[in-house]
Design a protein around this motif. Structure first.
Motif, mmCIF file in Angstrom:
data_model
loop_
_atom_site.group_PDB
_atom_site.id
_atom_site.type_symbol
_atom_site.label_atom_id
_atom_site.label_comp_id
_atom_site.label_asym_id
_atom_site.label_seq_id
_atom_site.Cartn_x
_atom_site.Cartn_y
_atom_site.Cartn_z
ATOM 1 N N ASN A 16 0.616 -1.320 -0.008
ATOM 2 C CA ASN A 16 0.024 0.094 0.158
ATOM 3 C C ASN A 16 0.947 1.197 0.034
ATOM 4 O O ASN A 16 0.471 2.123 0.918
ATOM 5 C CB ASN A 16 -0.758 0.011 1.189
ATOM 6 C CG ASN A 16 -2.193 -0.936 1.003
ATOM 7 O OD1 ASN A 16 -2.284 -1.275 0.013
ATOM 8 N ND2 ASN A 16 -2.700 -1.361 2.112
ATOM 9 N N SER A 42 -4.238 -5.800 -0.707
ATOM 10 C CA SER A 42 -3.578 -4.767 -0.689
ATOM 11 C C SER A 42 -2.347 -5.106 -2.029
ATOM 12 O O SER A 42 -1.973 -6.344 -1.778
ATOM 13 C CB SER A 42 -2.643 -4.778 0.380
ATOM 14 O OG SER A 42 -3.683 -4.909 1.596
ATOM 15 N N SER A 74 4.189 3.864 8.614
ATOM 16 C CA SER A 74 3.072 3.250 9.463
ATOM 17 C C SER A 74 3.302 2.676 10.819
ATOM 18 O O SER A 74 2.594 2.743 11.632
ATOM 19 C CB SER A 74 2.365 1.878 8.735
ATOM 20 O OG SER A 74 3.388 0.843 8.538
ATOM 21 N N TYR A 106 -8.862 9.058 14.097
ATOM 22 C CA TYR A 106 -8.524 7.927 13.249
ATOM 23 C C TYR A 106 -9.869 7.020 13.368
ATOM 24 O O TYR A 106 -10.391 6.851 14.391
ATOM 25 C CB TYR A 106 -7.151 7.271 13.368
ATOM 26 C CG TYR A 106 -6.924 6.101 12.640
ATOM 27 C CD1 TYR A 106 -6.353 6.303 11.376
ATOM 28 C CD2 TYR A 106 -7.241 4.808 13.099
ATOM 29 C CE1 TYR A 106 -6.242 5.111 10.213
ATOM 30 C CE2 TYR A 106 -7.105 3.665 12.044
ATOM 31 C CZ TYR A 106 -6.611 3.801 10.777
ATOM 32 O OH TYR A 106 -6.546 3.051 10.012
ATOM 33 N N GLN A 107 -10.072 6.636 11.907
ATOM 34 C CA GLN A 107 -11.363 5.832 11.934
ATOM 35 C C GLN A 107 -11.194 4.422 11.370
ATOM 36 O O GLN A 107 -10.167 4.471 10.345
ATOM 37 C CB GLN A 107 -12.482 6.288 11.068
ATOM 38 C CG GLN A 107 -13.212 7.706 11.483
ATOM 39 C CD GLN A 107 -14.250 7.398 12.568
ATOM 40 O OE1 GLN A 107 -14.893 6.404 12.453
ATOM 41 N NE2 GLN A 107 -14.027 8.407 13.734
ATOM 42 N N GLN A 108 -11.344 3.494 12.142
ATOM 43 C CA GLN A 108 -10.810 2.208 11.631
ATOM 44 C C GLN A 108 -11.432 2.148 10.051
ATOM 45 O O GLN A 108 -12.471 2.115 9.793
ATOM 46 C CB GLN A 108 -11.280 1.261 12.432
ATOM 47 C CG GLN A 108 -10.944 -0.417 12.177
ATOM 48 C CD GLN A 108 -10.725 -1.428 13.171
ATOM 49 O OE1 GLN A 108 -11.560 -1.095 14.177
ATOM 50 N NE2 GLN A 108 -10.015 -2.511 13.071
ATOM 51 N N GLU A 109 -10.448 1.694 9.039
ATOM 52 C CA GLU A 109 -11.068 1.592 7.480
ATOM 53 C C GLU A 109 -11.084 0.074 7.159
ATOM 54 O O GLU A 109 -11.811 -0.369 6.620
ATOM 55 C CB GLU A 109 -9.942 2.099 6.810
ATOM 56 C CG GLU A 109 -10.005 3.427 6.822
ATOM 57 C CD GLU A 109 -8.557 4.149 6.137
ATOM 58 O OE1 GLU A 109 -7.949 3.449 5.416
ATOM 59 O OE2 GLU A 109 -8.722 5.421 6.362
ATOM 60 N N ARG A 110 -10.280 -0.810 8.018
ATOM 61 C CA ARG A 110 -10.423 -2.041 7.645
ATOM 62 C C ARG A 110 -9.838 -3.110 8.639
ATOM 63 O O ARG A 110 -9.588 -2.649 9.654
ATOM 64 C CB ARG A 110 -9.370 -2.301 6.393
ATOM 65 C CG ARG A 110 -8.123 -1.965 6.579
ATOM 66 C CD ARG A 110 -7.078 -2.202 5.238
ATOM 67 N NE ARG A 110 -5.855 -1.731 5.828
ATOM 68 C CZ ARG A 110 -4.928 -1.521 4.980
ATOM 69 N NH1 ARG A 110 -5.156 -1.715 3.772
ATOM 70 N NH2 ARG A 110 -3.771 -1.168 5.399
ATOM 71 N N PRO A 124 -3.001 -1.610 10.524
ATOM 72 C CA PRO A 124 -2.433 -0.503 9.663
ATOM 73 C C PRO A 124 -0.853 -0.837 9.696
ATOM 74 O O PRO A 124 -0.252 -0.282 8.751
ATOM 75 C CB PRO A 124 -2.890 0.756 10.155
ATOM 76 C CG PRO A 124 -3.292 0.474 11.574
ATOM 77 C CD PRO A 124 -3.678 -0.903 11.777
#
Ligand code: 1HN
Length: 349
Positions: free
Chosen positions: A129, A147, A195, A208-212, A216
């Protein structure tokens, strides 16, 4: 009649079964005891692969095919109890991957999650990524589902790591997609270490909003994980079944680092023999430091650094290192826990 016994096959019944088979119908009672069992029964058997031997074959493969032509030059650690399955346990795949000096393994992405545990060589890189990380002995690196990832080796030595993927899980759900980027390497738009700094420093970006589901962080350097074990071991608090065992986490939610594969690092002190233990998550182990032996289902497997062994579901396991030892392992425990399936048996401990 109990659930584990099968009704007798009378000639009338067999004739009936044959007749309805033509209509794609089948009597449950004739197969029930095969498909639901009182305890896990598995074709997966305990097995150990000696790293030095596998490395020789891997280097031989290096003379036969390039990483680019192979896409991934990997020798699958196929469980001898499941020939032609490309499986290491019933639910997981493991392999040893070689990237020779100045080679690339081209960018692609797929539904399957992958982990790498670095075993040989130093300083090759993998990109995930948009960020590159260099790989050192014992580093635990993840590639989350879908990814983009590519590997490259700009050093002068071969690089070998253990791959772990959830291929059989994705196959069971018939949810496999794969795509090539069409370039050897993906564009890099984050500096190396970003990261880990952003998510692995006991802080998170505000708002921060959890995306997956996957962490990370994509490289958990051995230096840091091993350093933590080194400090904790002074406390001398040992779990009878595990010694000192930690799980790699997603710092955003405290869950496992990966959605389908649970990774662990454990230290077993000198003079310690772990108490017999079994659990429903078949586990792939690699010895990171030390030598010793592991008894699996009554059979003894001797290991040294980088050797890999597999413990099937619900088989008793006990580790006995010669001196202090460190083991990395991974299993499908996180998936089983999410589905309410995971069980353990700590014996008398
Ligand atoms: C894969 O993408 C890698 O990216 C390694 O290094 C092993 C095994 C099957 C399918 C994809 C990698 C793989 C794989």
């Amino acid at each position: 009649m109990s659930a584990s016994e099968k009704p007798t096959d009378t000639p009338e019944r067999l004739a009936f079964y044959e007749k309805i088979a033509k209509k794609s119908l089948k009597p449950l009672w004739a197969v029930m005891s095969n498909i639901i069992t009182p305890e896990p029964t598995s074709d997966c058997i305990p097995h150990l692969w000696k790293f030095d031997e596998a490395k020789e074959y891997l280097l031989e493969a290096g003379g036969l095919i390039t990483a680019k032509e192979a896409e991934r030059r990997v020798l699958i650690l196929e469980n001898p109890g499941m020939p032609d399955s490309s499986k290491t346990t019933t639910s997981l795949y493991a392999g040893l991957q070689l990237v020779l000096p100045h080679e690339v393994a081209p960018a692609h992405r797929h539904s399957q999650s992958a982990l790498r545990f670095v075993l040989d060589g130093s300083g090759a890189h993998t990109a995930v990524n948009g960020e590159r990380t260099t790989m050192e002995y014992g580093d635990f690196v993840i590639t989350p589902p879908h990814s983009w990832h590519d590997h490259g080796n700009h050093t002068d030595e071969p690089m070998i790591w253990l791959d772990g993927l959830d291929i059989p899980i994705v196959t069971a759900f018939d949810a496999s997609f794969v795509e090539s980027l069409g370039e050897d390497e993906q564009p890099i738009n984050r500096q190396t270490g970003d990261s880990l700094a952003r998510f692995g420093s006991n802080m998170l970006p505000v708002d921060y909003q959890q995306e997956r589901l996957a962490s990370p962080i994509f490289n958990y350097p051995y230096e840091r994980s091993r350093g933590a074990l080194e400090t904790m071991k002074n406390q001398q608090e040992w779990d009878p079944c595990h010694g000192l065992k930690m799980r790699y986490v997603n710092p955003v939610d405290g869950g496992y680092a990966m959605p389908t594969i649970a990774p662990f690092l454990q230290l077993i002190p000198k003079g310690f023999k772990t108490a017999a233990y079994r659990s429903t998550d078949a586990t792939v182990y690699v010895a990171v430091e030390g030598t010793g032996r592991t008894t699996i289902d009554g059979k003894v497997f001797e290991w040294g650094p980088k050797d890999i062994f597999v413990v099937p579901s619900w088989k008793w396991v006990s580790h006995e290192p010669d001196g202090e030892a460190v083991l990395f392992s991974f299993s499908d425990r996180v998936a089983q826990e999410k589905l309410g399936l995971w069980r353990q048996d700590r014996g008398n401990s």
